[in-house]
Each structure stands twice: as structure tokens, then as C-alpha cells.
Design a protein around this motif. Structure first.
Motif, short mmCIF file in Angstrom:
data_model
loop_
_atom_site.label_atom_id
_atom_site.label_comp_id
_atom_site.label_asym_id
_atom_site.label_seq_id
_atom_site.Cartn_x
_atom_site.Cartn_y
_atom_site.Cartn_z
N LEU A 94 -29.79 4.52 53.22
CA LEU A 94 -28.94 3.48 52.66
C LEU A 94 -27.75 4.10 51.91
CD1 LEU A 94 -31.66 1.02 51.29
CD2 LEU A 94 -30.26 0.73 53.34
N SER A 95 -27.99 5.24 51.28
CA SER A 95 -26.89 5.91 50.57
C SER A 95 -25.80 6.35 51.55
CB SER A 95 -27.41 7.12 49.80
OG SER A 95 -28.36 6.72 48.83
N HIS A 96 -26.19 6.86 52.70
CA HIS A 96 -25.23 7.30 53.70
C HIS A 96 -24.67 6.14 54.52
CE1 HIS A 96 -25.02 11.63 53.49
NE2 HIS A 96 -26.32 11.70 53.36
N GLY A 97 -25.54 5.22 54.90
CA GLY A 97 -25.11 4.14 55.79
C GLY A 97 -24.78 4.65 57.19
N ASN A 98 -24.44 3.71 58.07
CA ASN A 98 -24.18 4.12 59.47
C ASN A 98 -22.96 5.03 59.58
OD1 ASN A 98 -22.19 2.23 59.08
ND2 ASN A 98 -22.79 0.90 60.79
N ASP A 99 -21.97 4.81 58.72
CA ASP A 99 -20.78 5.67 58.76
C ASP A 99 -21.08 7.06 58.20
OD1 ASP A 99 -21.25 4.35 56.35
OD2 ASP A 99 -19.16 4.35 55.74
N GLY A 100 -21.84 7.09 57.12
CA GLY A 100 -22.16 8.37 56.49
C GLY A 100 -23.06 9.22 57.36
N LEU A 101 -24.00 8.60 58.06
CA LEU A 101 -24.90 9.38 58.91
C LEU A 101 -24.13 9.99 60.08
CD1 LEU A 101 -28.05 7.07 58.82
CD2 LEU A 101 -27.80 9.33 57.78
N ARG A 102 -23.18 9.23 60.58
CA ARG A 102 -22.32 9.78 61.64
C ARG A 102 -21.55 11.00 61.10
NH1 ARG A 102 -19.80 7.96 66.32
NH2 ARG A 102 -17.62 8.58 66.52
N GLN A 103 -21.07 10.86 59.87
CA GLN A 103 -20.35 11.98 59.24
C GLN A 103 -21.28 13.17 59.01
OE1 GLN A 103 -16.80 11.56 58.36
NE2 GLN A 103 -17.12 13.77 58.60
N VAL A 104 -22.55 12.88 58.72
CA VAL A 104 -23.55 13.95 58.53
C VAL A 104 -23.61 14.84 59.76
CG1 VAL A 104 -26.05 14.35 58.54
CG2 VAL A 104 -25.04 12.85 56.81
N SER A 105 -23.77 14.24 60.93
CA SER A 105 -23.93 15.09 62.11
C SER A 105 -22.62 15.79 62.44
CB SER A 105 -24.49 14.33 63.31
OG SER A 105 -23.88 13.09 63.44
N GLU A 106 -21.50 15.11 62.22
CA GLU A 106 -20.21 15.76 62.50
C GLU A 106 -20.00 16.98 61.60
OE1 GLU A 106 -17.15 12.77 62.30
OE2 GLU A 106 -17.72 11.91 64.25
N ASP A 107 -20.32 16.82 60.31
CA ASP A 107 -20.12 17.94 59.39
C ASP A 107 -21.13 19.06 59.66
OD1 ASP A 107 -18.09 16.51 58.29
OD2 ASP A 107 -18.97 16.26 56.31
N ALA A 108 -22.36 18.69 60.00
CA ALA A 108 -23.38 19.71 60.30
C ALA A 108 -22.94 20.53 61.50
CB ALA A 108 -24.74 19.05 60.55
N VAL A 109 -22.42 19.86 62.52
CA VAL A 109 -21.98 20.55 63.74
C VAL A 109 -20.72 21.38 63.46
CG1 VAL A 109 -21.05 20.16 66.06
CG2 VAL A 109 -23.09 18.91 65.29
N LEU A 110 -19.81 20.81 62.68
CA LEU A 110 -18.59 21.56 62.35
C LEU A 110 -18.94 22.83 61.56
CD1 LEU A 110 -15.50 21.78 62.32
CD2 LEU A 110 -15.48 20.28 60.31
N ASN A 111 -19.80 22.71 60.57
CA ASN A 111 -20.18 23.87 59.77
C ASN A 111 -20.84 24.95 60.62
OD1 ASN A 111 -19.18 22.77 57.45
ND2 ASN A 111 -21.16 22.32 56.49
N ALA A 112 -21.69 24.54 61.56
CA ALA A 112 -22.38 25.53 62.41
C ALA A 112 -21.38 26.24 63.32
CB ALA A 112 -23.47 24.84 63.23
N ASN A 113 -20.46 25.49 63.89
CA ASN A 113 -19.47 26.12 64.78
C ASN A 113 -18.54 27.04 63.99
OD1 ASN A 113 -19.47 25.19 67.78
ND2 ASN A 113 -20.11 23.41 66.59
N GLY A 133 -20.72 26.85 75.52
CA GLY A 133 -20.32 25.55 74.97
C GLY A 133 -20.44 25.59 73.46
N PRO A 134 -19.92 24.55 72.80
CA PRO A 134 -20.05 24.53 71.34
C PRO A 134 -21.53 24.53 70.96
CG PRO A 134 -18.78 22.63 72.18
CD PRO A 134 -19.38 23.31 73.35
N CYS A 135 -21.84 25.10 69.80
CA CYS A 135 -23.21 24.95 69.33
C CYS A 135 -23.32 23.61 68.64
CB CYS A 135 -23.61 26.11 68.42
SG CYS A 135 -22.76 26.17 66.85
N MET A 136 -24.50 23.16 68.42
CA MET A 136 -24.65 21.91 67.69
C MET A 136 -24.77 22.25 66.21
SD MET A 136 -24.13 19.72 70.00
CE MET A 136 -24.58 18.13 69.35
N HIS A 137 -25.91 21.93 65.59
CA HIS A 137 -26.03 22.10 64.14
C HIS A 137 -26.44 23.50 63.73
CE1 HIS A 137 -29.73 21.60 66.00
NE2 HIS A 137 -30.43 21.76 64.91
N GLU A 138 -26.68 24.39 64.70
CA GLU A 138 -27.14 25.73 64.36
C GLU A 138 -26.50 26.75 65.30
OE1 GLU A 138 -31.36 25.23 64.41
OE2 GLU A 138 -31.44 24.73 66.53
N ALA A 139 -26.23 27.94 64.75
CA ALA A 139 -25.58 29.00 65.50
C ALA A 139 -26.58 30.13 65.72
CB ALA A 139 -24.37 29.51 64.72
#
Lengths: 521, 455
Positions: free
Chosen positions: A374-393, A411-417
Motif C-alpha cells: 500500500l505504501s508503494h502502490g501500483n505506481d511505486g511497485l512499477r518504479q521498484v522493478s525499474e530501479d532494481a533493474v537500473l541499479n543492477a545494469n 542482453g540486459p541483466c534484470m535485477h542482478e548482475a
């Protein structure tokens, strides 16, 4: 090393890296603390609780069962207990102290609001067998969580009782097995790719299946041709991790699902890495039949030094009727109620495969996860995966010139390198990098996993690390990689700055000492 | 979004650093038709800390908490007083937010706690060794049956009728898939446990004999007699303890011949939590060590010869042995084990015995008071803090009416055994150190009232 004088005090000692360290008679060194076992602190007759004295003795019938003497367990006063555990706590690394870049394990910030909510008496102090009308709010919370899990995964139903990720895997495979038996079929085989978590084959075996391994391709994904050619009427299903343990998205998952379904089998997805795609991709759209979600990973319930976890399983239409008891159901009118053995016949769930644990699952984890969601909401959870993937890459690109990255071109890595130990000087290993990271003040990455890469180093920064924090980590990793390439011998004896140096794991396994026996010597 | 430290400027710079034009370039391996173009529809956007707290408090407020009513429920989950320092200590971030201690040099805190916990559990149960915790009592019970099967190479398990029905259900579910044969029965509303029946069912195919102690009706089986019978036929005795506080008063199962002792550790430090997370306890004889499931912490030395602790014997575990592992368990219940261990350290052996005596005292007083109500019979001759009363009608009705009057009056056996009408008059009543004289009086007068109206 100098000999101690009469008081036990030694002026200094020389460590094996050549440094000179002053000694103390207490064993403590300032804030670097030594702490005895509680058994060694024990003073007879102490206790840290005040309990009323009983007003009468035991009933007559109990006499022959009474124990002869109290259990040989130390009691300590409250200040001694507080100090003992506080001192011990300071010998732990934790996400509250710094990053925990453990690939495939996902250690991210643990919000304290989650803790506050889970401790509300209306959640923490209710009994699983209370009359149902006295816990309507609990069922509503469970149903809300269910709605989110179903919505985020695009699946039909969710079973909430599994107690951890591996228990969830078991739940998913038991649903598959029950569905197969309901059709009167005999399918003894489950296919598990090489890159799967070690729990996957163990789970399939515990669910009574025979496990067959499927190789990985050069670019770190499931060898689809090998998998499809093995499908047949004896195959119950496949277990796939997506994103997989090489940190890559399984591009062919939909095609794999279609092929498995065409042969009458089911697709189990290990959802341990769901945090890489939450809000971006729904596994239901890829043909998955069952997937567990590690609430403690994706939705950040604290790991507590090894658990508890919580592993709800989302299910496709095909598997939903077989979900274990008990479960919470939302009616057309919005009312929420609990289906247990009592109600099973009247609610059309007679195909449930049964119960896999006492009570309703990890309620304390549900409230934490729901609070986080609820703290993240649907928009925040989407941002969670985007930031996790960006940080890993970001980590992948910033380290690939000093460490081998076997799938960097895949190809790009996902949440882990993922990196390997190829390129380190002879005699230097992944373990040396890991132990060197400890001296740098970081928890090491996941090492020697996945098994498909020699000397694997799997780094998962998660979305809760800042760019500046990533840069600090990258600087340490670059330094360590360069030292290991240059053959810096001091790396082989790291860590140097911890209260304990490298521990002898072979001795522990060869002569297991699992309980303290100091008072019985 | 208060948990996400990247700024929009960071994201732009980092995308440039990795050579991506947009974030979706990094999701290029996701099939285009499966990549969502925006947030999942139908789900709410992010909310402030205050808004979320208010929402969750509203849901919590719809529940009647144990502390807000005279409370007499047990049946595998118990309300005990948890000293304030327990919750304070487990909330220290270095415990709360640590991971599984795979890197022992920076996890000695967790590892020493696990070593102390193992020792406490082994001494409580009277077993040689114990593991570093399991999910809960019910799953630990199944793992014990599976382990006994590996040790004896026999597939049949004889379960006492006194075993918690959810534990039986868990074992039956698993056995359906592993091919084990579970022979279970329901309890009978009699003062004596079904020891004789259990003994009669043991044969030379039996690998495990499973007995709960005290049992689901609060009765206490004669473990020594059952253990002798099991061992005579080459079977292992698995003893299940759902209320560890009871072991402050009655003899440890390991001292009475049990080979494996499993239990639910929720009573000490953990709290009710509507069924979880709980804490599985698992102790066994040392000779079966390599067949034990779950995590084990062992003592060793470091490179300088100092005492330290590591996770050990991992060659039994899933990450090494894969499909040949002793179990598929990966997560344990580390934080709950910590809470248990702290509570146990505060109590000590003598404190635990006194706590058990007070529990028994409160239960004894409750039983005596309930026995005065016309139509109510106390079933047990012997019990610790939990006993069964027999009512003139289905106890589920009485429990419902009691709850409507603000009294949480016990667990109706009909809730646990819906198919077994012979048990429906049974009400399982539990008292602990939290039970006050007023609570007992409230239960007794309200129950008398409810029964009178029902008659």
C-alpha cells in the motif's frame, strides 16, 4: 606473540598481516566486544521475570508425570539479558548497516511502518481459532493482500498458507500433482533447468516426482530445444525461475508454456525474483500455472537472520481448485470468509489437496507485506522493478572491465548482475573477493551460485540503494578485482578487521558440536 | 515514494551510463505484448505513511484481540505474557534485518544465538541435539515422520488420536504424495489417552510412532510405555509438544525414550499472530544427526584459534544435495528462534518450572470453577494448562454465544473435527499466567448463562 604477564595482559601482539595490535585482559577491544555464551554467564537461581507463586500444588493425577528437576537452562536477570543480546547484535552485519548485495536473495530496506502495523494488537494478539466473526478485519487484510497478488501476477487465485518460498514451491507442485491425479493420469517426471534454485529439485523430489535436469544455453537461459524435445505424456511439468538465476529474463517462457500445455503438463515458476518485474510483467500473461512469491523478498518483510519467510502461491484457473486449506474467499457481495475443513463441501472446493500446515499462514508477514504494498502502490511497485533493474545494469557496466561478466552480451541483466572468477590471478578465488568485501564494510554478494558459472559472483543491489551508495560499492569491488588480478596475497587471508577471522568450516562438519556441554565435561 | 533513493536526475544519468535510451530498453527481453505500458489497472497508487497506518489500524480495529477479553483458547497456539525486553531486542536492526548467516565472520551474533537456541531446545526436550528451527510445529512434525522413515526405511507411521488434527492433516497431505502410510485416528472423549490403542497398532512395518504430549485434549500419555513398545518393534518414537511451557512441569520426552522430539515454540516469545509466523522446534538423538532436516549451527575456531560458530553439515541440504536432500527447507524461523531464546534466557530452567506451575494453578482453578456449572463435566484426570470439558450440546454454539458476550471461551472440538459428531460436545479450555480470577469468573458465569438459555 608476546607472553602474557601475571595479570594476563599482553602489551601487544603481531597479527599475521604484520600489523601490531594492543591487547586487553578483558578480551574486548573498545567497542569490539567478546561475549560469552548464556550458559557461561549463568548464575544459579537467577531469573529475569517475576512470576506469581502458585497458590496450590498440582492435581493428584499429575503426580506420576512430574519432572524430577528443572531443565538445566540458565536464567539471567533482565539487565544481563539485555546486555548479552545487545552485545551479540553488534557482531552482525544487517541491511540497516549497509547494502546486502545478495543475488537471488533480495535484501532491501525494511520499513519500520511494517513492524508497527504487524504489532497492532488487532493483528498480533489474535488466535487462529477464534470465532470467525471476531476477526473480520484479519480476513479483510488477507483478502486485500490476495487481491494485490492476483492483480500483480495476472493469475486466478492465491494460496496463502505456505510458510516460506520452498514451502510455496511444494504447494505449487502438490497442486500440479493433485490436478494430474484428478485427471487420472500418471506423470512421474518434473523437468528442472540447471540454473534453478537448489530448492527446486529438492521440492520436486519431496512431492514424489522424479527430477530430470535441462541444460542451459551458452547465453545463460533454458535450452528450449532440449526442454521441448523431452516433453511427453510422463512429464508433469517444468520448474522455471524467471528472471532466472543468471539474472536474465527467460525470453522464451511463453513459448515454453505453450509447449508444456500442449503436452498436458503445467508450468511452475519460481517467483523468488519477482521483484525484478513486479508492476512491469504479469507471469499469468506468460502462461505460468503456479508461482510462489517470497513476501519477505519482493515485499520486504525482515529476514531476521534466516526467517521467518512467507511463500503464497498464485495459481492459474487450471490449478486453483486444488489449493490447500485454509484459504480466504471473497464473495460476490464483497464479504470475505475463511474456508476450512468445515466449509469445504459447501463452497465447491472439494478438490483441495488438503492442509500443508496448521492454521492460516504467516499473518505477521501478510500485514507487513500489505503495508509495504500500500505504501508503494501500483505506481511505486512499477518504479521498484525499474530501479532494481537500473541499479543492477549500472553495476554490470561499471564492473565488466575489471571482472568477467559471462552473460553481459546476452542482453540486459534484470535485477542482478553476474560475474565469474575468470581473470583473477592464479590461486585467487571468488571467496577472496567476498572476504575482501567484508573488510571494505560490505556484505559479500552471493558466491558460487548459480552453478552454471565457474566461481560465480551474483550481485543484486535492489532498488533501495542510492547512486552514491552504488558508487562506493563499485569502487570497493574495482579495487578488490584489481588486487586479485595483481596477486595481492593479503586478500587470501581476508577478512582482517572482523571480530573473527576466516572460520574453519571443515572442522565444524567433521566434528560437529551443536550444543554446549561445558558444564558436563 | 519514500523508500526509493534514486532521483529522476540519477535515473537519467545512470541510463546514459549503461547505454540505454529508456528504462524499457533494459526490459528488451520481455516479449512486447507482455510488457505492461503503465501501472497495473485496478490497484491503488502509493499512499503516505499516515494514510497506510490509518487504513491498517482500521482493519486491526475490527478484530477482538486476546488481551481485550477473557481468553481461554489454546489447541496449539497459546497466549503467554512476553517480557518487554524480548520484543525490544528482536527489533534491533542488526538482528531484524540480517540475512541467513552464510558469511560467519559478520554474522557471529545470529550464529551464537542459534547455537544457544539449539542447546536450550535440546535441554528442554531432553534430546542430544536440536536444529536451528523449522517453520512451525505442524511442518516439523511431518519432517520428523519423514526423517524416521529415512532412518528405519519403513513407510508406515502410527499417529495417536491425541495428535493435533492440523498436524495430522499436514502429515496426511504430504504422505499422499510421498507414498508414506499414515495411520491416524480421532480422539475419544475419555479421561485416558489412547496409549493402548497406539501400542496395539505398532507392527514391524512401523517406522514412526507419533504421540502428542500433552495431547489435543490436554491428557498426558505414558511415553515410557509407548517408547518401549515402539523400540521393541524397531520403530522410532516421535513426540510432539505443542505447549513447551508444559515441560516446566512434566518430564522431558527425551528422558522417557523419545527418539525425535518436535514442537511448536510459539509459547515463548513469539505471540499469537493469528497463526504465524510460529517456530518449529526439532530435537533428536545424536545418532540420527545426518538425517535431520533444516539448518544446524556448529562450534568451530577461526584462523587465530578463537571460538566461533558457522552453519554446518550443509551436505544434507538442498543447495548441495538437490533432489537427494534431507528436506527442501531453505528458510528457517531465525527471528522467532531469537525471541524464544531471549524469553527462555530470562526464565531459566527454574523460571520455566515456576511459570508452568502458575499455568497449571490457573487451569486447575478454571477447571474447578467450570465443574460447578450444571451440565458441564471436566474430562481430564491429569492436565497441565489445558483440559477438555464436555457440554450438553455442540460446543461451537456455546463458543459463538460466549464471543457475542465478549468472552473468548475456548476451542470447540467441532471446529477441529467437523466430521466427528462424537466430539462436538467437547470444549478445549486453556488457562495461562495471563488468566485472572475475574476472567475465570466471567467465563463461568457467562457459560452458565449461555447453557441455561440453550436448554
Amino acid at each position: 606473540m608476546n607472553a602474557p604477564n601475571a595479570s594476563g595482559w599482553k602489551p601487544e601482539m603481531v597479527a599475521d598481516d604484520g600489523s601490531v595490535q594492543p591487547m586487553t585482559v578483558s578480551g574486548d577491544k573498545g567497542l569490539q566486544l567478546e561475549e560469552p555464551l548464556i550458559f557461561e554467564l549463568n548464575r544459579a537461581g537467577q531469573t529475569g521475570v517475576d512470576i506469581d507463586a502458585p497458590t496450590r500444588g498440582p492435581i493428584a493425577g499429575l503426580a506420576k508425570f512430574l519432572r524430577k528437576a528443572p531443565a538445566a537452562l540458565p536464567g539471567l536477570t533482565e539487565p544481563e539479558v539485555v546486555r548479552h543480546y545487545t552485545r551479540l547484535s553488534r557482531q552482525n552485519y544487517a541491511i540497516d548497516l549497509g547494502p546486502f548485495p545478495l543475488g537471488s536473495c533480495t535484501m532491501k530496506h525494511n520499513p519500520r511502518l511494517n513492524e508497527k502495523v504487524a504489532r497492532m494488537p488487532g493483528f498480533a494478539d489474535i488466535h487462529p481459532l477464534q470465532p470467525k466473526h471476531t476477526v473480520a478485519g484479519a480476513f479483510e487484510a488477507i483478502a486485500e493482500l490476495s487481491d494485490w497478488l492476483i492483480g500483480l501476477t495476472g493469475m486466478a487465485a492465491v494460496a496463502l498458507s505456505p510458510k516460506a518460498g520452498a514451502h510455496g514451491e511444494l504447494c505449487g507442485l502438490l497442486c500440479i500433482r493433485a490436478a494430474i491425479e484428478a485427471k487420472g493420469e500418471n506423470r512421474p517426471v518434473v523437468l528442472v533447468p540447471e540454473s534453478a534454485h537448489g530448492t527446486n529439485p529438492a521440492t520436486a523430489a519431496f512431492a514424489g516426482f522424479r527430477v530430470e535436469s535441462i541444460p542451459a544455453t551458452e547465453d545463460g537461459r533454458v535450452d528450449m530445444a532440449a526442454l521441448v524435445s523431452r516433453l511427453g505424456p510422463d512429464v508433469a511439468g517444468v520448474m522455471i525461475t524467471n528472471p532466472n538465476t543468471c539474472g536474465l529474463f527467460e525470453r522464451d517462457l511463453k513459448a515454453i508454456s505453450d509447449a508444456v500445455h500442449a503436452y498436458g503438463g503445467y508450468v511452475y515458476c519460481d517467483g523468488a525474483n519477482f521483484n525484478a518485474i513486479v508492476g512491469k510483467v504479469r507471469p499469468g500473461d506468460l502462461g505460468v500455472d503456479a508461482m510462489h512469491i517470497n513476501l519477505h523478498k519482493t515485499f520486504s518483510t525482515p529476514h531476521g537472520g534466516g526467517g521467518p519467510g512467507s511463500g503464497p502461491v498464485v495459481l492459474s484457473e487450471a490449478l486453483a481448485p486444488f489449493a490447500p486449506l485454509p484459504f480466504v474467499q471473497r464473495e460476490a457481495d464483497g464479504r470475505v470468509h475463511l474456508v476450512e475443513e468445515e466449509e469445504i463441501a459447501s463452497t465447491g472446493h472439494a478438490q483441495s489437496f488438503g492442509r500443508m500446515a496448521a492454521f492460516h499462514g504467516q499473518m505477521g508477514m501478510f500485514t507487513r507485506a500489505l503495508t509495504y504494498i500500500l505504501s508503494h502502490g501500483n505506481d511505486g511497485l512499477r518504479q521498484v522493478s525499474e530501479d532494481a533493474v537500473l541499479n543492477a545494469n549500472y553495476i554490470l557496466r561499471e564492473l565488466e572491465d575489471v571482472l568477467e561478466a559471462p552473460f553481459a552480451k546476452a542482453g540486459p541483466c534484470m535485477h542482478e548482475a553476474l560475474f565469474s572468477d575468470a581473470g583473477l590471478a592464479a590461486g585467487f578465488s571468488t571467496l577472496d573477493i567476498a572476504k575482501g568485501l567484508i573488510d571494505e564494510g560490505f556484505h559479500p554478494m552471493t558466491v558460487y551460485f548459480p552453478l552454471v558459472v565457474h566461481g560465480a559472483m551474483l550481485i543484486e543491489p535492489t532498488e533501495t540503494e542510492s547512486r552514491a551508495g552504488l558508487d562506493r560499492f563499485i569502487a570497493s569491488m574495482r579495487s578488490l578485482a584489481e588486487r586479485a588480478r595483481a596477486g595481492d596475497e593479503r586478500l587470501k587471508t581476508a577478512p582482517h578487521f572482523t571480530p573473527r577471522r576466516r572460520l574453519d568450516e571443515t572442522l565444524a562438519a567433521r566434528k560437529p558440536v551443536l550444543v554446549w556441554k561445558g558444564d558436563k565435561a | 515514494m519514500r523508500y526509493l533513493p534514486l532521483t529522476p536526475a540519477d535515473r537519467t544519468a545512470m541510463l546514459a551510463a549503461v547505454g540505454a535510451g529508456t528504462i524499457d530498453d533494459l526490459f528488451a527481453d520481455v516479449p512486447a505484448d507482455a510488457l505492461l505500458s503503465g501501472p497495473v489497472e485496478g490497484l491503488a497508487p502509493h499512499a503516505s505513511e499516515m494514510a497506510v497506518e490509518r487504513h491498517m489500524a482500521r482493519l486491526a480495529g475490527k478484530n477482538l484481540s486476546a488481551g481485550a477479553a477473557p481468553f481461554f483458547l489454546g489447541a496449539g497456539a497459546y497466549k503467554h505474557h512476553i517480557p518487554a525486553s524480548v520484543d525490544h531486542l528482536i527489533q534491533r536492526g542488526e538482528f531484524l534485518t540480517a540475512y541467513t548467516p552464510y558469511q560467519p565472520e559478520i554474522a557471529q551474533g545470529t550464529l551464537q544465538v542459534l547455537f544457544e537456541f539449539q542447546t536450550q531446545v535440546a535441554r528442554l526436550f531432553g534430546t542430544d541435539v536440536a536444529n536451528a528451527s523449522m517453520y512451525d510445529g505442524s511442518t516439523a512434525c511431518w519432517e520428523a515422520i519423514a526423517m524416521a522413515g529415512r532412518v528405519t526405511r519403513r513407510k508406515k507411521a502410527v499417529l495417536s488420536g491425541g495428535l493435533h488434527p492440523h498436524y495430522v492433516g499436514t502429515a496426511e497431505t504430504m504422505a499422499k504424495f510421498t507414498g508414506d502410510v499414515i495411520e491416524a485416528r480421532s480422539p475419544v472423549l475419555s479421561a485416558q489417552p489412547d496409549d493402548a490403542e497406539v501400542i496395539a497398532a505398532i507392527d514391524d512395518q512401523t517406522g514412526a510412532v507419533v504421540v502428542q504430549y500433552p495431547d489435543i485434549l490436554g491428557r498426558i500419555p505414558d511415553l515410557a510405555a509407548i517408547s518401549a513398545a515402539a523400540h521393541a518393534k524397531g520403530a522410532l518414537l516421535v513426540v510432539v509438544v505443542t505447549e513447551p511451557v508444559a515441560l516446566g512441569l512434566i518430564e522431558a520426552p527425551g528422558h522417557l525414550g523419545a527418539d525425535i522430539v518436535v514442537g511448536e515454540g510459539q509459547s515463548l516469545g513469539v505471540g499469537l499472530n493469528f497463526g504465524g509466523p510460529y517456530l518449529g522446534l526439532f530435537g533428536a538423538s545424536e545418532k540420527f544427526l545426518r538425517q535431520m532436516p533444516g539448518r544446524l549451527c556448529g562450534e568451530t575456531v577461526d584462523a587465530e584459534g578463537k571460538r566461533g560458530f558457522v552453519l554446518t553439515l550443509s551436505t544434507r541440504e538442498q543447495h548441495i544435495r538437490r533432489e537427494k536432500a534431507t528436506s527442501n527447507i531453505c528458510t528457517n524461523a531465525g527471528l522467532c528462534a531469537l525471541a524464544f531464546s531471549i524469553h527462555m534466557s530470562l526464565l531459566g530452567g527454574e523460571g520455566l518450572s515456576q511459570l508452568a506451575a502458575v499455568n497449571h494453578d490457573r487451569a486447575r482453578q478454571t477447571a474447578e470453577r467450570l465443574a460447578q456449572i450444571p451440565g458441564v463435566t471436566v474430562l481430564n484426570d491429569a492436565f497441565v494448562n489445558e483440559f477438555t470439558v464436555v457440554l450438553p450440546a455442540d460446543a461451537r454454539e456455546a463458543v459463538r454465544s460466549l464471543a457475542d458476550k465478549g468472552v473468548l471461551g475456548g476451542v470447540a472440538l467441532g471446529r477441529l473435527y467437523p466430521q466427528d459428531k462424537a466430539l462436538h460436545a467437547g470444549l478445549l479450555v486453556t488457562a495461562t499466567e495471563c488468566t485472572t480470577d475475574d476472567d475465570i469468573e466471567a467465563l463461568a458465569t457467562t457459560l452458565a448463562d449461555v447453557l441455561k438459555k440453550g436448554a
